[in-house]
Design an enzyme around this catalytic site. Structure first.
Site, PDB file in Angstrom:
ATOM      1  N   THR A 168       4.700  -0.374  -8.277  1.00  0.00           N
ATOM      2  CA  THR A 168       5.017  -2.221  -7.300  1.00  0.00           C
ATOM      3  C   THR A 168       4.005  -2.950  -7.882  1.00  0.00           C
ATOM      4  O   THR A 168       3.512  -3.100  -8.018  1.00  0.00           O
ATOM      5  CB  THR A 168       5.631  -2.152  -6.014  1.00  0.00           C
ATOM      6  OG1 THR A 168       6.036  -0.605  -6.147  1.00  0.00           O
ATOM      7  CG2 THR A 168       5.509  -3.108  -4.902  1.00  0.00           C
ATOM      8  N   THR A 219       2.034  -2.192  -2.133  1.00  0.00           N
ATOM      9  CA  THR A 219       2.768  -1.150  -2.210  1.00  0.00           C
ATOM     10  C   THR A 219       2.094   0.278  -1.772  1.00  0.00           C
ATOM     11  O   THR A 219       1.187   0.632  -1.395  1.00  0.00           O
ATOM     12  CB  THR A 219       1.862  -1.057  -3.959  1.00  0.00           C
ATOM     13  OG1 THR A 219       0.319  -1.073  -3.422  1.00  0.00           O
ATOM     14  CG2 THR A 219       2.256  -3.194  -4.471  1.00  0.00           C
ATOM     15  N   GLY A 220       3.400   1.139  -2.318  1.00  0.00           N
ATOM     16  CA  GLY A 220       2.454   2.493  -1.871  1.00  0.00           C
ATOM     17  C   GLY A 220       3.544   3.080  -1.643  1.00  0.00           C
ATOM     18  O   GLY A 220       4.891   3.194  -1.098  1.00  0.00           O
TER      19      GLY A 220
END
Ligand code: ASP
Length: 313
Positions: A168, A219-220
């Site tokens: 991302t 993100t993640g």
């Protein structure tokens, strides 16, 4: 004025700054910068060259939010269009909707004049083939030859995402009018179930921008950001009086309650407050983020503040 991005946004940040220097809007800056990451075949987490879903098809998610008006646009599980961020912006500007997914998103992209193209590079296809067969136990290898479609749910559970923690791109910009915009784009969790959406296209989960308080991009592990409304939490905690760092920390700690194993929860975010102060935070030591202002000759890459989610227990 400022532009803040995840580490993989380094390929786009100068473009965003040029736009701000020329008096352009935060929205134009984040869209243009995101397009450069989407076009980068070496980034396997965003756009062209992104890793595919469990059937070997690239499905892209993206969202864009205008902090001036809280207008937003998003696309999910979009196939065959390299720039989901621009399709998301069109959703925001041309439709009375916020989000389109799948077939409807493709239909709309075509109607808006975007060109369809194959997004699966040879390199990503090879990693997919090896990833899927390598993750399968010996006695399940026949799934690959005997109709993968009948075993997708089991396959998506077993197969590993080589970059689950690294995918991302986030871009946040504040322009010379004080307007804030946030763009998020991803190919999502590699080998995901077809149609799976992460946090990136969900306004409030992976993306939020509000001129009055700031912005955040994540993100993640998208599933937990959706369940905790992480990006909106960062902005809302600021609205409730928390300072920028404290707001981000609290939004991160909230994630601990969405998993049985907080130590393994992967999340990173970038954010700004309404004064344009940047921050990067993560659960993974060693992660960086990048920011730049028009006065600077080069962007700076800085370590993110690391948060230990087990502190929340
Ligand atoms: N957040 C993205 C998703 O869940 C993936 C990532 O950032 O690693 O789709």
């Amino acid at each position: 004025m400022i532009v803040v991005t995840s580490a993989n946004g380094i390929v786009g940040i100068r473009e965003a700054i040029e736009i701000l220097r020329g008096g352009g809007s935060a929205l134009d800056a984040v869209e243009a910068a995101t397009r450069l990451v989407e076009a980068n075949p070496d980034d396997h987490t965003v756009g062209y060259g992104g890793y595919p879903n469990v059937m070997g098809e690239v499905e892209l998610d993206a969202s864009i939010m205008d902090g001036r008006t809280l207008r937003a646009g998003a696309v999910g599980a979009l196939k065959n269009y390299k720039h989901p961020i621009s399709v998301a912006r069109k959703v925001m500007e041309e439709l009375p909707h916020v989000m389109l997914v799948g077939e409807g998103a493709s239909r709309f992209a075509a109607e808006m004049g975007f060109q369809a193209e194959n997004l699966l590079t040879e390199e990503a296809a090879e990693v997919y083939r090896q990833g899927i067969s390598g993750a399968l136990p010996e006695d399940k290898r026949d799934w690959l030859t005997g109709g993968i479609e009948n075993n997708l749910a089991r396959l998506a559970k077993i197969t590993a995402d080589p970059e689950r923690a690294a995918g991302t791109v986030n871009f946040i910009a504040q322009d010379n009018q004080g307007n804030i915009a946030c763009a998020v784009s991803t190919s999502g969790w590699a080998w995901k179930y077809p149609g799976r959406l992460g946090d990136s296209p969900i306004i409030g989960a992976g993306n939020y921008a509000d001129n009055r308080h700031g912005a955040c991009g994540c993100t993640g592990w998208g599933e937990i950001a959706i369940r905790c409304s992480t990006a909106r939490s960062v902005v809302l905690y600021q609205r409730l009086g928390f300072g920028l760092e404290q707001a981000c920390r609290q939004a991160m700690l909230d994630l601990a309650h969405a998993t049985d194993d907080p130590a393994s929860a992967i999340m990173s975010l970038v954010a700004i407050n309404r004064d344009g102060r940047p921050i990067g935070m993560t659960t993974i030591p060693g992660r960086t983020y990048v920011w730049m202002t028009p006065e600077m000759a080069e962007p700076v890459e800085e370590p993110r503040i690391v948060v230990d989610l087990t502190e929340a227990r």
